[in-house]
Enzyme design. Sequence first.
Site: not given
Ligand code: ROI
Length: 161
Positions: A83, A93, A96, A98
């Site tokens: 990342r 990215r 990610d 979360d």
């Molecule tokens: N948009 C989508 N569709 N999926 C994501 O995981 C995602 N993650 C983000 C941002 C850039 C807000 N947009 C995203 O961090």
Amino acid sequence: MEIVYLGLGANLNAPREQLENAVVALRGLPHSEFIALSHHYASKPMGPQDQPDYVNAVAAIKTALSPEQLLDLTQKIELEHGRVRKKERWGPRTLDIDILLFGEQIINTERLTVPHYGLTEREFVVYPLLEIAPNLLLPSGKKLNTITATLALNELQQLPL
Ligand code: ROI
């Protein structure tokens, strides 16, 4: 042990492989048990549109780790999967991870906001989460399955396995 839901997302460098590798790493988390994984979903980028579509999924684990310990480990997994933290807010990215929900806990610290602030507004989080936890009750007392009535799919697409 708490049940923790994790949101996974990637839109660079073979995103589906990024998610698969992330799941392998999550299965190896200490003091934890991997319990469920949603399908992969193709989603339109939220934020700047001049970036590739995303692949998103949600995983559930049971863990004896503290929220901070889990965050340390998920951040380590993100980094190991290349990342790149770019300056641009909401940019593309490679991986990610979360922390969406940590049991019924409400956490507001410098490092962590749980439930995740975007949870109920992001179709690419809500629908995969519903797939693996159809009766989920949020710490607010709201049922997750009532949110979909007002949440547009925005071209969200479940991908074949
Ligand atoms: N948009 C989508 N569709 N999926 C994501 O995981 C995602 N993650 C983000 C941002 C850039 C807000 N947009 C995203 O961090």
